[in-house]
Scaffold this motif. Structure first.
Motif, PDB file in Angstrom:
ATOM      1  N   ALA A  28       0.837  -1.291   0.156  1.00 25.03           N
ATOM      2  CA  ALA A  28      -0.081   0.250   0.053  1.00 25.03           C
ATOM      3  C   ALA A  28       0.977   1.029   0.177  1.00 25.03           C
ATOM      4  N   GLY A  29       1.857   1.200   0.950  1.00 25.35           N
ATOM      5  CA  GLY A  29       2.861   2.371   0.856  1.00 25.35           C
ATOM      6  C   GLY A  29       3.436   2.680  -0.518  1.00 25.35           C
TER       7      GLY A  29
ATOM      8  N   ILE B 104       2.996   6.125  -2.949  1.00 23.57           N
ATOM      9  CA  ILE B 104       4.100   6.781  -3.310  1.00 23.57           C
ATOM     10  C   ILE B 104       4.077   6.915  -4.844  1.00 23.57           C
ATOM     11  N   GLY B 105       4.049   5.590  -5.443  1.00 24.65           N
ATOM     12  CA  GLY B 105       3.865   5.712  -7.156  1.00 24.65           C
ATOM     13  C   GLY B 105       2.776   6.666  -7.461  1.00 24.65           C
ATOM     14  N   ALA B 106       1.652   6.899  -6.868  1.00 24.85           N
ATOM     15  CA  ALA B 106       0.426   7.532  -7.387  1.00 24.85           C
ATOM     16  C   ALA B 106       0.941   9.092  -7.099  1.00 24.85           C
TER      17      ALA B 106
ATOM     18  N   LEU C 196      -1.954   6.035   3.313  1.00 24.83           N
ATOM     19  CA  LEU C 196      -1.153   5.427   4.252  1.00 24.83           C
ATOM     20  C   LEU C 196      -1.490   5.282   5.792  1.00 24.83           C
ATOM     21  N   PRO C 197      -1.024   4.012   6.212  1.00 25.01           N
ATOM     22  CA  PRO C 197      -1.565   3.765   7.713  1.00 25.01           C
ATOM     23  C   PRO C 197      -1.159   4.964   8.615  1.00 25.01           C
ATOM     24  N   ALA C 198      -1.744   5.154   9.699  1.00 26.90           N
ATOM     25  CA  ALA C 198      -1.690   5.973  10.840  1.00 26.90           C
ATOM     26  C   ALA C 198      -0.446   5.526  11.553  1.00 26.90           C
TER      27      ALA C 198
END
Length: 53
Positions: A14-15, A19-21, A51-53
Motif C-alpha cells: 500500500a505504501g 508513493i507511486g501515485a 497510508l496507515p497512521a
C-alpha cells in the motif's frame, strides 16, 4: 472521514502504491502542461488516506 479499521490490515504494498501515485500524478501533469499548483491538496489528501497512521 471514515475511521481506520484495525481488523483490516494494510497490505504491504500500500505504501509503495501511494508513493507511486504521488510521483505519477505530477509527472503526468507536467507532461501534459497542466498547472501543478492545484494538485498539492489532492496529493496530500490521497497520501493521508492511503497510508496507515
Amino acid at each position: 472521514m471514515p475511521s481506520r479499521r484495525p481488523d483490516r490490515p494494510v497490505p504491504p504494498m500500500a505504501g509503495t502504491a501511494a508513493i507511486g501515485a504521488v510521483v505519477h500524478l505530477p509527472a503526468t501533469a507536467i507532461e501534459e502542461g497542466r498547472d501543478l499548483s492545484l494538485m498539492s491538496g489532492i496529493l496530500t489528501d490521497t497520501a493521508y488516506r492511503l497510508l496507515p497512521a
